[in-house]
Design an enzyme around this catalytic site. Structure first.
Site, PDB file in Angstrom:
ATOM      1  N   GLY A  52      -2.865  -2.432   5.274  1.00 37.68           N
ATOM      2  CA  GLY A  52      -1.714  -3.053   4.645  1.00 37.68           C
ATOM      3  C   GLY A  52      -0.263  -2.462   5.274  1.00 37.68           C
ATOM      4  CG  ASN A  53       3.389  -4.518   3.895  1.00 37.83           C
ATOM      5  OD1 ASN A  53       2.977  -4.818   4.779  1.00 37.83           O
ATOM      6  ND2 ASN A  53       3.732  -4.889   3.092  1.00 37.83           N
ATOM      7  CG  PHE A  54       3.606   0.670   2.456  1.00 41.55           C
ATOM      8  CD1 PHE A  54       4.946   0.944   3.127  1.00 41.55           C
ATOM      9  CD2 PHE A  54       3.781  -0.295   1.680  1.00 41.55           C
ATOM     10  CE1 PHE A  54       5.912  -0.105   2.944  1.00 41.55           C
ATOM     11  CE2 PHE A  54       4.678  -1.301   1.399  1.00 41.55           C
ATOM     12  CZ  PHE A  54       5.795  -1.124   2.088  1.00 41.55           C
ATOM     13  CG  LEU A  57      -8.088  -2.308   1.815  1.00 40.19           C
ATOM     14  CD1 LEU A  57      -7.083  -1.828   0.793  1.00 40.19           C
ATOM     15  CD2 LEU A  57      -7.579  -3.928   2.071  1.00 40.19           C
ATOM     16  CE  LYS A  72      -1.908  -1.176  -0.392  1.00 41.50           C
ATOM     17  NZ  LYS A  72      -1.064  -2.090  -1.189  1.00 41.50           N
ATOM     18  CG  ASP A 162       5.642  -8.819   0.021  1.00 42.44           C
ATOM     19  OD1 ASP A 162       6.025  -9.536   0.926  1.00 42.44           O
ATOM     20  OD2 ASP A 162       4.625  -8.178   0.147  1.00 42.44           O
TER      21      ASP A 162
END
Length: 424
Positions: A52-54, A57, A72, A162
């Site tokens: 994901g963005n940060f 997963l 996550k 978002d």
């Protein structure tokens, strides 16, 4: 892994219950005595299924219910940790329609872990499956639901910030909510009502960009603080993307990312709503005109916007039967690897070929702080690989393969995108 040492690091909260219901724990987790990597007492960690963005997963399994979950993971030493904030926002949202369940939050070795329900494919995946154009009926069924979804998010004092097709997922195939459009990934969300003063956040300018350039509102491009109106405008851009197949500001070239964002914003402002919505029902233009005229502090009339589309839906003689364009096409299921519809891979390959530059530069704006990075597609992200110790047994290959084709409720990148940074 020393569980007692972990207990000293954080104060105790709620433990995950054996039923798998929502919990927040500081219990140390990691390799159990049986050599299985665990999150909390319930959840076995499986293979990596995306980023994901940060963070990363992982596929997981609730050992008490035998249900598959998404896990996550974010490094505890992340420069700008946000997973705990996202968890807090999920708890703030509660159990609304189209809001994924969060089962657990707590440490996992050197990482924070959030366990969520698995969902189905994203609207972007389904868009690929449908030759990258949705029918009016499908778009209206999506739009009516997402207006309600955004109204619910706003009712919890949050703005989303978002909007993009990758962040809206159908339910897991075979699940009773499989045709419900879910909203996921609240890493960029923000409280627009100050929790202390109970007042709306102030209007500000000269803000860094937050969101995805393709869909974000014109005011966001202009550096204005976002509010409820901006979420709805971004939805309108996404609806037109689905109807048209693309937007006029896609594929623009520039020497730097900053210049590219400027060009996208300039093109949005220069494109009349009538041109953007040409050859489509007037209601699409009416929607965009309304949301663009909203004041920063103004509460949108969600009922009016829904009625715009429900009236059009009825006038066209459609039935709200959830017969989307992708119904009848082969989708992944949680009970075994299903052969992918060849159309999906061929459509995606063709699209990626003709739109390679455009896709790679339709950036997601990160919530980490930093400078523009034009070279590193993961700049500002915490995507360090998470590797189980050699003695740890991850989920066995057979069971993992059964659900690796599942999409999950935390969007993982199908295409790596370069990022720019923002300050909250």
């Amino acid at each position: 892994m020393d569980n007692k040492k972990k207990d000293k690091d954080k104060s105790d909260d709620r433990m995950a219950r054996p039923s798998g219901r929502s919990g927040h724990s500081t219990r140390g987790t990691g390799s159990s005595s049986s050599g299985v990597l665990m999150v909390g007492p319930n959840f076995r960690v499986g293979k990596k299924i995306g980023c994901g963005n940060f963070g990363e997963l992982r596929l997981g399994k609730n050992l008490y219910t035998n249900e598959y979950v998404a896990i996550k993971l974010e490094p505890m030493k992340s420069r700008a940790p946000q997973l705990h904030l996202e968890y807090r926002f999920y708890k703030q949202l509660g159990s609304g329609d189209g809001i994924p369940q969060v089962y657990y939050f707590g440490p996992c070795g050197k990482y924070n872990a959030m366990v969520l329900e698995l969902l189905g494919p994203s609207l972007e995946d389904l868009f690929d499956l449908c030759d990258r154009t949705f029918s009016l009926k499908t778009v209206l069924m999506i739009a009516i639901q997402l207006i309600s979804r955004m109204e619910y998010v706003h009712s919890k004092n949050l703005i989303y910030r978002d909007v993009k097709p990758e962040n809206f997922l159908i339910g897991r195939p075979g699940n009773k909510a499989q045709q419900v459009i879910h909203i996921i990934d609240f890493g960029l969300a923000k409280e627009y009502i100050d929790p202390e003063t109970k007042k709306h956040i102030p209007y500000r300018e000269h803000k860094s960009l937050t969101g995805t350039a393709r869909y974000m509102s014109i005011n966001t491009h202009l550096g204005k603080e976002q509010s409820r109106r901006d979420d709805l405008e971004a939805l309108g851009h996404m609806f037109m993307y689905f109807l048209r197949g693309s937007l006029p500001w896609q594929g623009l070239k520039a020497d730097t990312l900053k210049e590219r964002y400027q060009k996208i914003g300039d093109t949005k402002r220069a494109t009349p709503i009538e041109v953007l919505c040409e050859n489509f029902p007037e209601e699409m233009a009416t929607y965009l005109r309304y949301v663009r005229r909203l004041d920063f502090f103004e509460k949108p009339d969600y009922d009016y916007l829904r009625k715009l589309f429900t009236d059009l839906f009825d006038r066209k003689g459609y039935m709200f039967d959830y017969e989307y364009d992708w119904i009848g096409k082969q989708l992944p299921t949680p009970v075994g690897a299903v052969q992918q519809d060849p159309a999906l891979s061929s459509n995606r390959e063709a699209h990626q070929h003709r739109d390679k530059i455009q896709q790679s530069k339709n950036q997601v704006v990160s919530s980490t702080n930093g400078e523009l990075n034009t070279d590193d597609p993961t700049a500002g992200r915490s995507n360090a690989p998470i590797t189980a110790p050699t003695e740890v047994e991850v989920m066995d290959e057979t069971n993992c393969q059964k659900v690796l084709n599942m999409w999950c409720c935390c969007f993982f990148k199908r295409r790596k995108r370069k990022t720019i940074q923002r300050h909250k």
